[in-house]
Design a protein around this motif. Structure first.
Motif, PDB file in Angstrom:
ATOM      1  N   ASN A  15       4.861  -2.091  -4.216  1.00 20.78           N
ATOM      2  CA  ASN A  15       4.536  -3.133  -3.441  1.00 20.78           C
ATOM      3  C   ASN A  15       6.000  -3.584  -2.623  1.00 20.78           C
ATOM      4  O   ASN A  15       7.026  -3.396  -2.960  1.00 20.78           O
ATOM      5  N   ASP A  18       5.634 -10.511   0.245  1.00 23.38           N
ATOM      6  CA  ASP A  18       4.639 -10.612   1.284  1.00 23.38           C
ATOM      7  C   ASP A  18       4.970 -12.008   1.861  1.00 23.38           C
ATOM      8  O   ASP A  18       4.758 -13.079   1.491  1.00 23.38           O
ATOM      9  N   GLU A 160       1.960  -1.436  -9.279  1.00 25.42           N
ATOM     10  CA  GLU A 160       1.272  -2.939  -8.838  1.00 25.42           C
ATOM     11  C   GLU A 160       2.583  -4.024  -8.767  1.00 25.42           C
ATOM     12  O   GLU A 160       2.419  -4.995  -8.241  1.00 25.42           O
TER      13      GLU A 160
END
Ligand code: FES
Length: 171
Positions: A15, A18, A160
């Motif tokens: 990932n 964000d 993850e």
């Protein structure tokens, strides 16, 4: 590696940060050594969105420091610490960081730095996202060599992660 050489890479895994989670909060990017460059792209995104963050950068010595000017050019307030005091404040990046007001952070660097940043964030009531480094066997979730214990159980940093939320990490 020389310019023009060909590399065989497996990339684009896992990932990323964000930035939407930080919206409306005073934000600081915290980088240590080779953890600084991944934060520069994020600083550009936040600056382009009209919210230049502060940047707290830690290095061993002045000779090891880089990118600080680039963060300044983006309009970031820049705090620098070096272990030997040859540039900025002497000590760890958490020294200048402890005097900064912020409500959200993004961090990348060695794990002891991440642990210190996490502890300081808890004291300040700030949330954040931490990018972890792990030695990786496969890079795509099969071998479990990169697993990291979190409050929600083990997480594979290559799938993850590498970015975990401050509320789920366990040091
Ligand atoms: S490196 Fe193999 S599972 Fe992450």
């Amino acid at each position: 590696v020389r310019p023009g050489e060909t590399l065989d890479l497996l990339t684009g895994l896992g990932n990323g940060y964000d930035p939407s989670a930080a919206r409306g909060r005073r934000t600081v990017l915290i980088g240590g050594g080779v953890g600084v460059p991944p934060l520069y792209g994020l600083a550009r995104r936040l600056a382009l969105a009209g919210e230049p963050p502060a940047a707290a950068l830690g290095f061993q010595t002045a000779a090891d420091a880089f990118l600080a000017e680039s963060f300044l050019t983006l309009g970031c307030e820049v705090l620098v610490a070096t272990a030997d005091g040859s540039l900025g404040e002497r000590g760890f990046v958490t020294e200048p960081l402890s005097r900064l007001d912020y409500g959200y952070y993004f961090a990348c660097g060695p794990e002891p730095m991440l642990a210190a940043v996490h502890a300081l964030g808890r004291e300040k009531g700030a949330e954040g996202q931490l990018s972890f480094e792990r030695r990786m066997g496969c890079g795509f979730g099969a071998c479990m060599s990169c697993s990291c214990e979190t409050l929600a159980g083990p997480r594979r940093i290559c799938v993850e992660g590498p970015v975990l939320r401050s509320g789920e990490v366990r040091f």
